[in-house]
Design a protein around this motif. Structure first.
Motif, PDB file in Angstrom:
ATOM      1  N   GLN A  19       3.888  43.618 132.638  1.00 13.46           N
ATOM      2  CA  GLN A  19       2.456  43.706 132.388  1.00 13.46           C
ATOM      3  C   GLN A  19       2.186  43.818 130.890  1.00 13.46           C
ATOM      4  N   SER A  31      -3.887  47.743 130.536  1.00 14.32           N
ATOM      5  CA  SER A  31      -4.722  48.227 131.632  1.00 14.32           C
ATOM      6  C   SER A  31      -5.550  47.110 132.271  1.00 14.32           C
ATOM      7  N   SER A  34      -3.170  45.514 134.639  1.00 16.11           N
ATOM      8  CA  SER A  34      -2.928  46.489 135.701  1.00 16.11           C
ATOM      9  C   SER A  34      -4.094  46.538 136.690  1.00 16.11           C
TER      10      SER A  34
END
Length: 127
Positions: A19, A31, A34
């Motif tokens: 990621q 994020s 994610s």
């Protein structure tokens, strides 16, 4: 039908990126990746650059429409220079490489070899 989250996870893992690596390549925070992978965000403005980074179709990533991956320029050149039987073999090998069904037109004499290649690809551990 597979979700955006599931398609993104699959494409990222196929590209062998974390990621963090994907986020850096796209220029977003980890994020963001994610949240999309968790299913918290369905319609991110970053789906197109993410798809381009992963080498997949933006339509496939966002909506599950069409093929996951388009051929690269090098694959197209290699394909265009080949004879008809060779083109079918290349199609079959690309299908195996990307987890797609094998073309029905693949030469019968090569099917055992292509099936063996498919099994090898399935058994190869992903990092």
């Amino acid at each position: 039908m597979e979700s955006v989250a599931a398609r993104l996870v699959r494409a990222r893992q196929d590209a062998r990126l974390t990621q963090v690596e994907l986020a850096r390549s796209v220029g977003v925070a980890q994020s963001v990746v994610s949240r999309i992978e968790a299913g918290d965000t369905q319609r991110s403005k970053y789906l197109i650059p993410i798809a381009q980074t992963l080498g997949v179709s933006p339509e496939w990533l966002a909506q599950g429409v069409g093929p996951a991956r388009h051929a690269t320029a090098a694959e197209i050149r290699r394909y265009e220079c080949a004879g008809a039987e060779t083109r079918l073999i290349i199609q079959a090998l690309l299908s195996i490489e990307h987890g797609l069904p094998m073309p029905a037109e693949a030469p019968a004499s090569l099917r055992p070899l292509l099936e063996a290649a498919r099994l090898m690809v399935r058994q190869t551990p992903r990092v």
